[in-house]
Design a protein around this motif. Structure first.
Motif, PDB file in Angstrom:
ATOM      1  N   GLY A  98       0.830  -1.130   0.167  1.00  0.00           N
ATOM      2  CA  GLY A  98       0.110   0.191   0.101  1.00  0.00           C
ATOM      3  C   GLY A  98       0.555   1.369  -0.234  1.00  0.00           C
ATOM      4  O   GLY A  98       0.427   2.235   0.271  1.00  0.00           O
ATOM      5  N   ASP A 132       0.575  -5.782   8.720  1.00  0.00           N
ATOM      6  CA  ASP A 132       0.178  -4.876   7.718  1.00  0.00           C
ATOM      7  C   ASP A 132      -0.868  -3.531   7.831  1.00  0.00           C
ATOM      8  O   ASP A 132      -1.740  -3.496   8.220  1.00  0.00           O
ATOM      9  CB  ASP A 132      -1.416  -6.256   6.798  1.00  0.00           C
ATOM     10  N   PRO A 133      -0.316  -2.396   7.451  1.00  0.00           N
ATOM     11  CA  PRO A 133      -0.746  -1.498   7.810  1.00  0.00           C
ATOM     12  C   PRO A 133      -2.183  -0.736   7.586  1.00  0.00           C
ATOM     13  O   PRO A 133      -1.421  -1.729   6.980  1.00  0.00           O
ATOM     14  CB  PRO A 133       0.540  -0.671   7.253  1.00  0.00           C
ATOM     15  N   THR A 134      -2.110  -0.279   8.502  1.00  0.00           N
ATOM     16  CA  THR A 134      -4.481   0.034   8.119  1.00  0.00           C
ATOM     17  C   THR A 134      -3.988   1.817   7.194  1.00  0.00           C
ATOM     18  O   THR A 134      -3.235   2.407   7.701  1.00  0.00           O
ATOM     19  CB  THR A 134      -4.747  -0.001   9.164  1.00  0.00           C
ATOM     20  N   SER A 138      -1.615   5.762   0.918  1.00  0.00           N
ATOM     21  CA  SER A 138      -0.377   5.078   1.096  1.00  0.00           C
ATOM     22  C   SER A 138       0.344   6.033   2.024  1.00  0.00           C
ATOM     23  O   SER A 138       1.161   5.996   3.327  1.00  0.00           O
ATOM     24  CB  SER A 138       1.057   4.993   0.212  1.00  0.00           C
ATOM     25  N   LYS A 141      -0.674   4.570   5.618  1.00  0.00           N
ATOM     26  CA  LYS A 141      -0.229   3.205   5.437  1.00  0.00           C
ATOM     27  C   LYS A 141       1.249   3.247   6.252  1.00  0.00           C
ATOM     28  O   LYS A 141       1.895   2.862   7.180  1.00  0.00           O
ATOM     29  CB  LYS A 141       0.097   2.353   4.855  1.00  0.00           C
ATOM     30  N   THR A 144       1.173   4.410   9.877  1.00  0.00           N
ATOM     31  CA  THR A 144       1.230   2.920  10.835  1.00  0.00           C
ATOM     32  C   THR A 144       2.338   2.847  11.017  1.00  0.00           C
ATOM     33  O   THR A 144       3.010   2.506  12.356  1.00  0.00           O
ATOM     34  CB  THR A 144      -0.614   2.534   9.575  1.00  0.00           C
TER      35      THR A 144
END
Length: 163
Positions: A98, A132-134, A138, A141, A144
């Protein structure tokens, strides 16, 4: 104090994303190989590549596998994962699909690069945490990752001490 970490990633498609994440101030990463340097290393064959990887891992406490769309089951990433685990380093994975590349594009989510490793009968993927960054874009993410990477690293180091 910033932790010293080793970054593992598939260079060609993910070097921009990796560079973006490596710039986070909570961690001190190994220096990336420039294209010319990497050519010199690879001309030495597998033994020279292994030696280079091992030298890059010296003094590092954690290996961070930046998981792009084609990271899983790559020869040298597998070597880095195994070497880090054998060196008793913390190991963690972060999906980076992402995060935008230099052209402003994101990619598809990659497979778990730890799934085919075993610790006894147990898959390594049941021990090593993948994040899995929220966020909806971009920047979110990246934020995060920036807000959490130091705690992820500490958790990976503590997990490794238990196994």
């Amino acid at each position: 104090m910033a932790r010293k970490c080793f970054f593992s990633f598939h260079y060609q498609p993910d070097n921009w994303r990796a560079s973006t994440i490596r710039s986070i101030g909570a961690i001190e990463g190994n220096q990336p190989a420039l294209d010319n340097d990497w050519e010199k290393v690879t001309k030495g064959g597998d033994a020279q590549i292994q030696k280079w990887i091992e030298s890059q891992m010296e003094g590092r406490t954690c290996a961070i596998v930046l998981i792009g769309s084609n990271t899983a089951k790559r020869k040298w990433i597998d070597y880095e994962i195994k070497k880090a685990w054998d060196n008793k380093m913390g190991v963690l994975g972060i999906h980076i699909h992402g995060v935008k590349d230099s052209s402003g594009n994101t990619s598809i989510k990659g497979a778990d690069p730890f799934a085919h490793f075993k610790l006894g009968e147990k898959p390594l993927s049941s021990i090593i945490q993948i994040y899995d960054p929220t966020g909806f874009d971009s920047k979110a993410k990246y934020n995060t990752i920036a807000e959490n990477i130091d705690s992820w690293i500490e958790r990976a180091i503590e997990t490794r001490k238990k196994h």
